[in-house]
Design an enzyme around this catalytic site. Structure first.
Site, PDB file in Angstrom:
ATOM      1  N   LYS A  54       0.876  -1.314   0.027  1.00 26.62           N
ATOM      2  CA  LYS A  54       0.025  -0.039  -0.030  1.00 26.62           C
ATOM      3  C   LYS A  54       0.883   1.079  -0.006  1.00 26.62           C
ATOM      4  O   LYS A  54       0.465   2.214  -0.905  1.00 26.62           O
ATOM      5  CB  LYS A  54      -0.936   0.208   1.269  1.00 26.62           C
ATOM      6  CG  LYS A  54      -1.919  -1.205   1.072  1.00 26.62           C
ATOM      7  CD  LYS A  54      -2.863  -1.408   2.313  1.00 26.62           C
ATOM      8  CE  LYS A  54      -3.958  -2.561   1.941  1.00 26.62           C
ATOM      9  NZ  LYS A  54      -4.444  -2.887   3.269  1.00 26.62           N
ATOM     10  N   GLN A  98      -4.621  -1.720   9.659  1.00 21.85           N
ATOM     11  CA  GLN A  98      -4.550  -3.021   8.864  1.00 21.85           C
ATOM     12  C   GLN A  98      -5.102  -4.355   9.943  1.00 21.85           C
ATOM     13  O   GLN A  98      -4.841  -4.303  10.918  1.00 21.85           O
ATOM     14  CB  GLN A  98      -3.057  -3.481   8.665  1.00 21.85           C
ATOM     15  CG  GLN A  98      -2.905  -4.493   7.867  1.00 21.85           C
ATOM     16  CD  GLN A  98      -3.466  -4.468   6.380  1.00 21.85           C
ATOM     17  OE1 GLN A  98      -3.539  -3.413   5.755  1.00 21.85           O
ATOM     18  NE2 GLN A  98      -3.913  -5.611   6.119  1.00 21.85           N
ATOM     19  N   ASP A 121     -10.800   2.799   4.522  1.00 18.98           N
ATOM     20  CA  ASP A 121     -10.965   1.449   4.465  1.00 18.98           C
ATOM     21  C   ASP A 121     -12.730   1.138   4.449  1.00 18.98           C
ATOM     22  O   ASP A 121     -13.066   0.117   3.947  1.00 18.98           O
ATOM     23  CB  ASP A 121     -10.376   0.706   5.528  1.00 18.98           C
ATOM     24  CG  ASP A 121      -9.382  -0.187   5.139  1.00 18.98           C
ATOM     25  OD1 ASP A 121      -9.294  -0.654   3.904  1.00 18.98           O
ATOM     26  OD2 ASP A 121      -8.811  -0.794   5.786  1.00 18.98           O
TER      27      ASP A 121
END
Ligand code: NDP
Length: 291
Positions: A54, A98, A121
């Site tokens: 990422k 994450q 996200d």
């Protein structure tokens, strides 16, 4: 091979190029580059690889990324304090925690701490709740499900009344994909580990999304001829012929299904690259919302 290959890597490349162009335009206008902060707790090797890729993708399109790491022993309070600090940092437009978090941490509470405006996200409970409600708009849509939809709609722009089957009901893939398909007016069946007659249910699908994490579970005779098949799965299978000793396969038996389906995504090179492209797009969107 009879199916059309849905080349996620190529579609993702186009999206990344567009994001890079728009980031450059913003910077030329004197605005700061969009900023993404990642939060990695613990040392899960797969998570480390994902976070690294990422950051690399951000760098390629001019997004400023910063990585924050905490040990697996970090307390709930420490993780939440880091997220709050990033919420208050004007250089950070998007925050990505994450997942999965190490056991013992309350994932929902951490995700709830992320500012709604920085939830690139799309996993904040309010964003997910809005996704599930008619007439409500989430600020951000989760990246992998959004990537699936881009690929599906590239070949089936009108999903009105289409029969869609989603294999898997996880918070991060199965359920949000199903919600997006409903929003696109498909008739959706969600399958999981207790579903009966899985093969027959799958065969009813015009659009089949597999997100189970079981190597090559979906066989050729599970697929209706001409169906659009989206394979989200990423599974390692032993392969002595590879330097690493394994290769990656999806949840779909590609060689069988490609002879039956109308369109199919490969693994790797299908949904995976789309996930990162959607994250870049969401980060740019977050920067725009900030000014
Ligand atoms: P989870 O393990 O969280 O969820 C798996 C789902 O599949 C569950 O709903 C489970 O049912 C269901 N399931 C498991 N086994 C069966 C079975 N035998 N029959 C029917 N249903 C079953 O996985 P994720 O959603 O996180 O990930 C799924 C796959 O997608 C993984 O391979 C993962 O690596 C990959 N992935 C890929 C991404 C990408 O960018 N390409 C991003 C994220 C994930 P139940 O709820 O009943 O347990």
């Amino acid at each position: 091979m009879t199916a059309q290959l849905l080349n996620g890597a190529a579609v993702a490349e186009q999206i990344r190029a567009q994001v890079a162009k728009e980031v450059a335009e913003r910077v030329a206008e004197g605005k700061p580059a969009p900023g993404l902060a990642t939060v990695l707790v613990g040392e899960n090797p797969a998570s480390q690889v994902y976070v690294k890729s990422k950051h690399k993708a951000c760098q390629q399109v001019g997004i400023q990324s910063s990585g924050y790491e905490l040990p697996a022993s970090a307390s709930q309070g420490e993780v939440e304090a880091l997220v709050r600090k990033l919420n208050d940092d004007p250089a950070v437009n998007g925050i990505l925690v994450q997942l999965p978090l190490p056991s013992g941490l309350d994932e929902e509470r951490v995700l709830n701490t992320v500012s709604l405006q920085k939830d690139v996200d799309g996993f904040h409970p309010v964003n997910i709740g809005r996704l599930a409600q008619k007439g409500r708009e989430p600020l951000f849509i989760p990246c992998t499900p959004a990537g699936c939809m881009v690929l599906i709609e590239s070949v089936l722009p009108d999903l009105n009344g289409a029969n869609a089957v989603v294999l898997g009901r996880s918070n991060i893939v199965g359920m949000p994909v199903a919600l997006l398909l409903v929003r696109a007016n498909a008739t959706v069946t969600i399958c999981h580990s207790r579903t009966k007659n899985l093969k027959d249910v799958c065969r009813s699908a015009d659009v089949l999304v597999a997100a189970v994490g079981r190597a090559e579970m979906v066989r050729g005779d599970w697929v209706r001829p001409g169906a659009v098949v989206i394979d989200v799965g990423i599974n390692r299978v032993e392969d002595a012929s590879k330097a690493k000793g394994y290769r990656l396969v999806g949840d779909v038996a590609f060689d069988e299904v490609k002879e039956v389906a109308g369109c199919i995504t490969p693994v790797p090179g299908g949904v995976g690259p789309m996930t990162i492209a959607m994250l870049l797009q969401n980060t740019l969107r977050a920067a725009r919302m900030a000014g």
